[in-house]
Scaffold this motif. Structure first.
Motif: not given
Length: 784
Positions: A356-362
């Motif tokens: 869920r978010g695939a790299g963007r939450p990180e």
């Protein structure tokens, strides 16, 4: 719009089947003559396979066959994102295993019980090898190498030409090593598949729990050499995917091959322990980040060096550090200079994919931690330092350092609203009171502001048909599994054509019925799939007006839609209904149906602000979340109830990462969180009531003005909670606590025993190839 269904609270039409137990998941399906598949899995994280003896298992009661890699002789598995062509994976391991839980043999039997019993009879001769488990240690000289032909554990890596000089001119530089820990995707339903052999219509039919049926079909066609049109893929009800059900995985390939060889249905349903140890996992980044600021809080520059743990076989999740995390590293701020380097590193752990978010939450978690560190160093309020650096509404559309083109935004509005809802000043006063009183339970207030990328890409298919009984049918290439697609798309058709919501049928997730589609990922469904539905409905209305004009002997321009009927403006008695129009269309030799392939004008960039309030017991380290306030902007809100549901689900997953969840391995690469007894998912009792609301800033990149909402609350919630925990202990000199903020970590931090928040990153960053272009390859499309 007055009188419009859009923007109103509409109950989800897909829920009654689910809440009444009428849902149909893959494991519920019954087929005549089905055989069952089970997998022998490696107990070692890294080992050579010197031999496999299947004799005893093959002779066991009910066993039809025992397969090894040599028996199957299948081509390499297709990958969602090819990080390194030398890191090929096959359905079953042959010469060596590269993570604990990797399948090395498969049992095909008449019953699931017989298959499970035979697993223990397969004798595998392993020769254990040293394992690279820790992603940073995997980059050190002399680390065990997963693929000798590659020569190192770097699957891929790039850096910007600029380095530390982007921080020049800063009065203060704050830096931290930030761990965005590995998470289990943990859907309610694990992977499941039933493969049926060929018939007169298809060479292969597959029922599978997937979020991208057409993508699954393409991967299966490539693996088995079929024409795509000769494969049918059906996804019935899916119990969650969250990015973890993409493409053909190893177990799928074996089940399909078993069905092909035996000419009968073959089935596999993943157990929970299999899901937790062998299915693709998420996040898994170590981030070395530095932020330079002036004394007034203005940002001068940002330097990021990020390691993405790809796990075994270069799982594409490791590449998210090179792609989406870089794409969104600038966040909501005006940052004059940015240097970004990233490595996708191979380890002897389960492959990493999307979550869920695939790299963007990180990206947001990294940047928002730095903003709080800068605020603490400058003795500035965390909300104030954000405000001073926000991009302004008049600057949009705004192109970032990574080539992302932000469409629209007013980042201060949701932050102001979130602080107001929270009662920010009162919370700060209560925080000070508890500290002054020497109370053991301290208050922490965490703030985050975010922007993320959603949608974009090559577009989506949709068709709308009005049938002879006056009802409508929608076909869409996206694949709903809990997000409310059936309701949202029906609302669009009902609003456009005046057909009652209950008279609109939704068809999805069957490649025999829906000819093409990109599936569900990147929060694209409403803005791309919904726009396609709206466009197709508009085409139906245009044709219906022509038919009505002919029947009513009027000009097309005089035909209007009112109360679900088409009529002549100013002549109330001259009307015609949808059933009559459908009959007229059929009489002309063509049904009243239209198709479209909608392509958006680019990705969209939803944004928002979250405030977390936690209570930290300094005597035990226990963190109790008290309140969570989310103000998310997803452009036009079609159905407020569905948007709230997405906010709730996303926020809970984000809170869980900050406080509880982490996939862990021991030093030998053995998973120690392979059951829910060890992997700490929260229950409803652990999570506070969520206070969610929205602002609406429309986009011009699709006709709905909509942006994604499926992942936004996950992006915003995690750093708010982490910041809140640190904030509760800030007066003790605590500046950083890694996630999850376990009682042990918090207790140690409160006593000055936490590890240093900074250490120099691996030297191998300096040897990476320089990026040829400043623009990210995925700057105009959200992935998975």
């Amino acid at each position: 719009m007055a009188g419009s269904l859009l923007g109103t609270e509409v109950r989800r039409v897909e829920d009654p089947d689910l809440v009444r137990g009428r849902g149909t998941f893959v494991d519920n399906l019954k087929f005549e003559g089905v055989c069952y598949v089970a997998f022998v899995r490696s107990p070692f994280a890294h080992a050579l396979i010197n031999g496999i003896d299947t004799t005893e298992a093959a002779a066991a009661p009910g066993v039809l066959a025992v397969y090894t890699a040599a028996d199957l002789d299948l081509a390499e598995l297709p990958v969602f994102m090819d990080l390194n062509p030398h890191a090929k994976r096959y359905a079953l391991a042959s010469d060596r295993v590269r993570f604990a839980g990797e399948p090395v043999a498969a049992i095909v039997a008449e019953s699931a019980t017989a298959a499970a019993d035979a697993l223990e009879l397969v004798d595998v001769d392993y020769e254990p090898l040293p394992a690279a488990v820790d992603v940073e240690q995997a980059l050190e000289p002399g680390a065990p190498v997963q693929f000798p032909d590659i020569g190192s554990n770097i699957a891929a890596g790039q850096r910007d030409e600029a380095g530390a000089e982007v921080l020049d001119g800063a009065d203060v530089v704050v830096r931290a090593r930030i761990e965005n820990q590995r998470l289990a995707v943990a859907p309610m339903e694990g992977n499941a598949i039933v493969a049926l052999p060929g018939d007169d219509e298809f060479d292969l039919t597959v029922y599978v729990s997937t979020q991208m049926p057409h993508g699954f079909r393409a991967a299966a066609a490539k693996l088995f050499g079929y024409d795509r049109d000769r494969i049918r893929v059906v996804a019935p009800h899916v119990g969650g995917a969250f990015g973890g059900k993409v493409g053909v995985i190893a177990e799928h390939a074996v089940v399909i091959e078993a069905a092909r060889r035996f000419g009968r249905p073959a089935k596999w349903t993943e157990t929970r322990s299999e899901n937790l140890q062998a299915s693709p996992q998420g996040r898994a980044q170590v981030q070395y980040a530095e932020l330079g600021v002036r004394r007034d809080g203005t940002i001068v520059g940002l330097r990021c060096r990020v390691i993405g743990d790809a796990g075994a076989y270069a799982g594409f999740g490791g590449g998210l550090a090179l792609g989406p995390t870089r794409t969104m590293a600038q966040g909501v701020y005006r940052i004059p200079e940015i240097s970004y380097a990233a490595i996708a590193a191979l380890t002897n752990t389960a492959p990493v994919g999307a979550f869920r978010g695939a790299g963007r939450p990180e990206a947001t978690a990294m940047l928002e931690r730095l903003m709080d560190l800068a605020a603490a160093e400058l003795e500035m309020d965390p909300a104030e330092i954000r405000r001073r650096n926000f991009l302004r509404p008049e600057e949009f559309p705004y192109t970032t350092f990574s080539g992302a083109s932000y469409d629209s935004g007013d980042y201060d509005v949701p932050l102001r609203k979130a602080l107001e809802v929270a009662g920010y000043d009162e919370l700060r006063a209560e925080q000070k009171r508890r500290i002054s009183a020497g109370e053991p339970r301290l208050l922490g207030i965490g703030v985050s502001a975010y922007v993320e990328i959603t949608g974009g890409g090559s577009g989506e298919f949709a068709s709308v048909e009005v049938r002879a009984d006056g009802t409508a049918a929608i076909k869409v290439g996206t694949s709903g599994h809990g997000q409310g697609h059936a309701t949202s798309f029906a609302m669009l058709v009902s609003d456009a054509l005046g057909i009652p919501l209950e008279s609109v049928e939704f068809v999805q997730s069957d490649t025999a019925a829906v000819p093409r589609g990109a599936g569900t990922g990147g929060s694209r469904s409403l803005q791309v799939g919904g726009s396609a539905v709206r466009e197709a409905a508009g085409l139906v209305l245009e044709r219906a007006r022509e038919l009505a004009a002919s029947r009513l002997e009027a000009g097309v321009d005089d035909i209007v839609l009112a109360d679900g009927r088409l009529g002549v403006a100013g002549v109330p008695q001259a009307t015609i209904g949808w059933a009559e129009l459908a009959e007229a269309a059929s009489a002309e030799g063509r049904p009243l149906a239209e198709t479209t392939d909608f392509k958006p004008d680019g990705a969209t960039f939803p944004f928002g602000a979250h405030v977390s309030v936690v209570e930290v017991d300094v005597e035990t380290g226990f963190v109790k979340p008290l309140r969570h306030i989310a103000v998310d902007d997803c452009g036009r809100v079609l159905n407020p109830m569905i948007v709230r549901g997405q906010q709730h689900g996303g926020a809970v997953q984000g809170i869980a990462q900050a406080l509880w969840e982490q996939v862990s391995y021991d030093e030998d690469g053995n998973p120690v969180t392979a059951t829910f007894a060890d992997y700490h998912l929260p229950s409803a009792a652990d999570v506070p009531a969520l206070e969610v609301s929205n602002t609406e800033t429309l986009t011009d990149r699709n006709p709905l003005g909509a942006k994604g909402i499926g992942e936004s609350a996950t992006v915003g919630s995690t750093p708010a909670v982490q910041n809140a925990v640190v904030d509760a202990l800030a007066h003790l000199g605590v500046r950083h606590i890694d996630m999850p903020a376990t009682p042990q970590r918090v207790w140690r931090a409160a006593r000055g025993l936490a590890p240093d928040q900074w250490r120099e990153p691996p030297a191998v960053f300096d040897t990476l190839p320089v990026r040829e272009s400043g623009a990210s390859a995925d700057a105009d499309e959200a992935v998975a």
